[in-house]
Design an enzyme around this catalytic site. Structure first.
Site, PDB file in Angstrom:
ATOM      1  N   GLU A 115      12.220  -2.269  -0.294  1.00 40.53           N
ATOM      2  CA  GLU A 115      11.940  -0.915   0.224  1.00 40.53           C
ATOM      3  C   GLU A 115      10.872  -0.993   1.301  1.00 40.53           C
ATOM      4  O   GLU A 115       9.892  -1.718   1.134  1.00 40.53           O
ATOM      5  CB  GLU A 115      11.404  -0.023  -0.915  1.00 40.53           C
ATOM      6  CG  GLU A 115      12.364   0.145  -2.071  1.00 40.53           C
ATOM      7  CD  GLU A 115      11.701   0.748  -3.310  1.00 40.53           C
ATOM      8  OE1 GLU A 115      10.461   0.877  -3.323  1.00 40.53           O
ATOM      9  OE2 GLU A 115      12.433   1.079  -4.252  1.00 40.53           O
ATOM     10  N   LYS A 117       7.561  -0.421   3.006  1.00 36.37           N
ATOM     11  CA  LYS A 117       6.277   0.008   2.449  1.00 36.37           C
ATOM     12  C   LYS A 117       5.695   1.027   3.422  1.00 36.37           C
ATOM     13  O   LYS A 117       5.039   0.685   4.400  1.00 36.37           O
ATOM     14  CB  LYS A 117       5.331  -1.184   2.274  1.00 36.37           C
ATOM     15  CG  LYS A 117       4.049  -0.815   1.554  1.00 36.37           C
ATOM     16  CD  LYS A 117       3.306  -2.069   1.131  1.00 36.37           C
ATOM     17  CE  LYS A 117       2.103  -1.754   0.270  1.00 36.37           C
ATOM     18  NZ  LYS A 117       1.098  -0.919   0.930  1.00 36.37           N
TER      19      LYS A 117
HETATM   20  S1  IVH Z   1       5.566   0.522  -5.712  1.00 31.18           S
HETATM   21  C1  IVH Z   1       3.299  -0.415  -9.487  1.00 31.18           C
HETATM   22  N1  IVH Z   1       6.959   1.064  -3.566  1.00 31.18           N
HETATM   23  O1  IVH Z   1       1.758   1.029  -1.611  1.00 31.18           O
HETATM   24  C2  IVH Z   1       4.087  -0.363  -8.217  1.00 31.18           C
HETATM   25  N2  IVH Z   1       4.602   1.352  -3.468  1.00 31.18           N
HETATM   26  O2  IVH Z   1      -0.287  -1.100  -2.780  1.00 31.18           O
HETATM   27  C3  IVH Z   1       3.280   0.029  -7.042  1.00 31.18           C
HETATM   28  N3  IVH Z   1       3.781   2.200  -1.324  1.00 31.18           N
HETATM   29  O3  IVH Z   1      -0.426   2.999  -3.215  1.00 31.18           O
HETATM   30  C4  IVH Z   1       3.910   0.947  -6.124  1.00 31.18           C
HETATM   31  N4  IVH Z   1       5.731   2.341  -0.334  1.00 31.18           N
HETATM   32  O4  IVH Z   1       1.578   4.314  -2.582  1.00 31.18           O
HETATM   33  C5  IVH Z   1       5.734   1.016  -4.101  1.00 31.18           C
HETATM   34  N5  IVH Z   1       8.316   1.524  -1.750  1.00 31.18           N
HETATM   35  C6  IVH Z   1       7.098   1.481  -2.298  1.00 31.18           C
HETATM   36  C7  IVH Z   1       5.946   1.861  -1.585  1.00 31.18           C
HETATM   37  C8  IVH Z   1       4.709   1.776  -2.209  1.00 31.18           C
HETATM   38  C9  IVH Z   1       4.429   2.528  -0.209  1.00 31.18           C
HETATM   39  C10 IVH Z   1       2.320   2.294  -1.526  1.00 31.18           C
HETATM   40  C11 IVH Z   1       1.939   2.979  -2.811  1.00 31.18           C
HETATM   41  C12 IVH Z   1       0.723   2.226  -3.322  1.00 31.18           C
HETATM   42  C13 IVH Z   1       0.621   1.055  -2.421  1.00 31.18           C
HETATM   43  C14 IVH Z   1       0.567  -0.191  -3.295  1.00 31.18           C
END
Ligand code: IVH
Length: 668
Positions: A115, A117
């Protein structure tokens, strides 16, 4: 003929219709009806709910724009901690991630989901039996802030879930709130015209918008959300992360179209490479790709450290930097007189774009960087937004440089530049500065102001330099013949420009106020003032107190507007525009017509406004006032001691508004 539905039935029907069409528009990008038709349905529901407040439901589309001003945000504890992610900086480190998985779960095969980020801020949304009950920021991961009212204004967040997930007692969904790049640029331009500090990047803009105390402000900020996890749900609902995300899509969320299901690590590497290549074209900032193990059972067995889950890793895109030389530091003058320094660079390529200049913002920034002409600098395009100078490479500084001295005078007209105590911006103090005049004219003619096509830079430059235009009103005295004298303006173009200038006379008060370049009066404020005061005479006579009493007008704006109309040269300008035939009331314009097509009948006396005022308010919003009630009447406004018209309304089943409901409808 269909019988008239009861208000309850009609409001249910309208809500369902609006849910459906809102989802088509905001989430699927495939609308089925026109914006005007949507607005018509929306306004009908709003009016019904105003007349029958008991019919208002928490998931009604009208509830997206709250209105309550929060004192501060309440802290909430996350049901499940919102962890960070472990990082990977190369393909080797991605393969190392898989090697770690294999060591922990020997002999098992792994599928993944990749996905983007998105660079925004994480939020957690709580749904009880399908209804959004709470939305919170990530905060420190354990405690966040309750920003439910603000999150409700984000159109891609469903207030009520659709399909099978709607029946679940409790669900928590997580996603990233962000602001797209175009929206970010537009917002910053608007903030600048209102004299507000622009945001440094889309991430800050999204965070700032979500933490607004007034949700009506958040509602004007174009925020988006991509869901990335179903973080709390009954066990065994889904076997894989991918399935859960698809289900969230069916429940009404916007899922990221660039997310990808990958059968093995080779597919992951391909997906990551593709996303990195397309990074500039995503429309929003992404700083990497989150790679997640797809099997929820494997995720559970791996668990998390206190910092991050063991089943995911964030591949970070390399920072996009380049080294180049500052040829010159150039000063520009904006339409508010702000002196803005720009670094003219030895052109250099960063990630496919050639960069020749970078803004230095203001004197403080130049001082902070200590950047000098001739310096070698490191340039960064963070998430592909506007490039900025990160730092000076001191070792490469030529021997004979001197610190840059911020000019004390306007570089164009040489009037004194003044920087008020506590402000970062120095401004030219000469109201007739040709540089300011040129910028002001460009703004006056810009699409969202008076919309004068063909009034471009080259034309404005000549009009000012030849002394043909000293202020806005002079534009309307220009004949085709005069315009033909300008360089590179053949007769046909001159005629087009002339026609465009003449056509701009009818844009109405809201656009005119925006065009006039009054400090702190941006598009929104201009619209509010135009709606409230209707005519420029009324507005120009309004006291500071009267202005500040208007909803949405703060004391700073009130002072600025009152000051503008007190100044003799501005009064002269308004008079000249009026003589030139520029329309200065709002009725004639094309502002938002929330009551367009609606017919009202007024009966009985009202306490807070006269019959004429009520009539004018309705007409200003595009509605019609008629003398007698018929089946075609939309609302009958009933005051004290009403006549038989109230009875007619009841007999014909026409919606009746009392004074409070009517005022609410106007205020909405
Ligand atoms: S998964 C426990 N998926 O990145 C799993 N995070 O460093 C953690 N973020 O603050 C989150 N896109 O807000 C996940 N596709 C995505 C994401 C994502 C952006 C951000 C999230 C978090 C940070 C993690």
């Amino acid at each position: 003929m269909a019988t008239k539905k009861s208000p309850a039935a009609r409001s249910n029907e309208l809500r369902a219709l609006l849910h459906h069409h809102g989802h088509r528009y905001y989430v699927l990008d495939r609308p089925e009806i026109s914006d005007a038709e949507y607005d018509r349905l929306f306004n009908e529901l709003k009016a019904l709910e105003a007349a029958h407040p008991e019919l208002r439901t928490p998931d009604s589309p009208t509830q997206r724009v709250g209105g309550a001003v929060a004192e501060g945000f309440v802290s909430v504890q996350h049901r499940v901690a919102m962890l960070s992610l472990d990082n990977a900086y190369s393909v080797d480190e991605i393969r190392e991630f898989e090697a770690r998985l294999s060591r922990a779960l020997p002999g098992e095969a792994f599928r993944y989901v990749c996905e983007p980020k998105v660079d925004g801020l994480g939020v957690a949304l709580l749904y009880e039996r399908g209804l959004l009950v709470r939305g919170a920021t990530r905060g420190d991961g354990r405690m966040g802030e309750d920003v439910t009212q603000n999150l409700k204004t984000v159109r891609t967040i469903p207030l009520r879930l659709q399909g099978p997930l709607a029946a679940t007692d409790l669900l928590e969904v997580r996603g990233e709130v962000f602001m797209g790049r175009d929206a970010f640029d537009r917002l910053n331009r608007a903030l600048e015209t209102e004299g507000e500090e622009p945001f440094a990047n889309p991430r800050n803009a999204a965070a700032g918008s979500l933490r607004q105390k007034d949700s009506r402000v958040t509602a004007t900020r174009p925020l988006g959300l991509f869901v990335y996890s179903l973080s709390d749900a009954p066990p065994d609902l889904f076997a894989t992360h991918w399935e859960s995300i698809q289900a969230l899509g069916e429940a009404g969320f916007k899922t990221n179209p660039r997310s990808q299901s990958c059968p093995d690590i080779e597919a992951v590497v391909a997906a990551v490479t593709a996303l990195e290549g397309d990074r500039a074209g995503l429309g929003y900032d992404a700083d990497g790709v989150v790679i997640k193990l797809d099997s929820l059972d494997q995720q559970r067995r791996l668990g998390s450290t206190t910092h991050h889950p063991r089943w995911a890793v964030a591949y970070k895109f390399p920072a996009q930097q380049a080294t180049t030389i500052v040829r010159k530091i150039e000063m520009g003058v904006g339409r508010t007189g702000a002196l803005t320094p720009t670094a003219i660079l030895e052109p250099v390529e960063i990630a496919g774009a050639t960069i020749g200049r970078a803004t230095l913002h203001n004197a403080d920034e130049i001082e902070r960087l200590d950047v000098r002409e001739g310096d070698t600098v490191i340039l960064e395009r963070a998430g592909d937004v506007i490039p900025h100078i990160l730092e000076v490479v001191i070792e490469k500084r030529p021997r004979d440089t001197a610190p840059f001295v911020f000019p004390a005078a306007c570089p164009v007209c040489h009037a004194t530049a003044f920087r008020p105590e506590g402000e970062v911006v120095a401004r030219c103090t000469n109201p007739e500065c040709p540089a300011r005049l040129k910028e002001s004219l460009l703004h006056y003619g810009s699409r969202r102001a008076m919309d004068i096509e063909h009034l471009g830079e080259a034309v404005v430059e000549q009009l000012v330099d030849r002394g043909l235009v000293r202020h806005f009103a002079d534009l309307y005295a220009l004949g085709v013949e005069r315009l033909t004298e300008l360089e590179r303006l053949a007769e046909k173009s001159a005629t087009n420009l002339y026609t465009a200038i003449q056509a701009s006379k009818g844009r109405g008060l809201a656009r005119l106020l925006f065009a006039l370049n009054i400090r702190y009066v941006g598009e929104n404020v201009a619209r509010i003032l135009a709606m409230e005061f209707g005519r420029i005479e009324t507005l120009s006579e309004a006291t500071e107190e009267a202005l500040a009493a208007v909803h949405g007008i703060g004391p700073r704006i009130a002072t600025s507007v009152a000051l503008f109309f007190r100044q003799a040269e501005n009064r002269r300008l308004i008079a000249q525009l009026g003589q030139a035939g520029v329309q200065m009331d709002e009725r004639a314009s094309t502002g938002p017509k929330l009551l367009l097509g609606k017919t009202f009948v007024l009966t009985g006396g009202m306490e807070s406004l006269t019959r004429d005022q009520a009539k004018e308010a309705i007409q200003r919003l595009g509605g019609r006032v008629s003398a007698s009630v018929s089946k075609k009447t939309d609302y009958v406004v009933v005051g004290a001691d009403p006549g038989t018209k109230a009875d007619d309304a009841r007999r014909l089943g026409v919606t009746i508004l009392d004074e409070t409901a009517f005022r609410r409808l106007l205020a909405d």
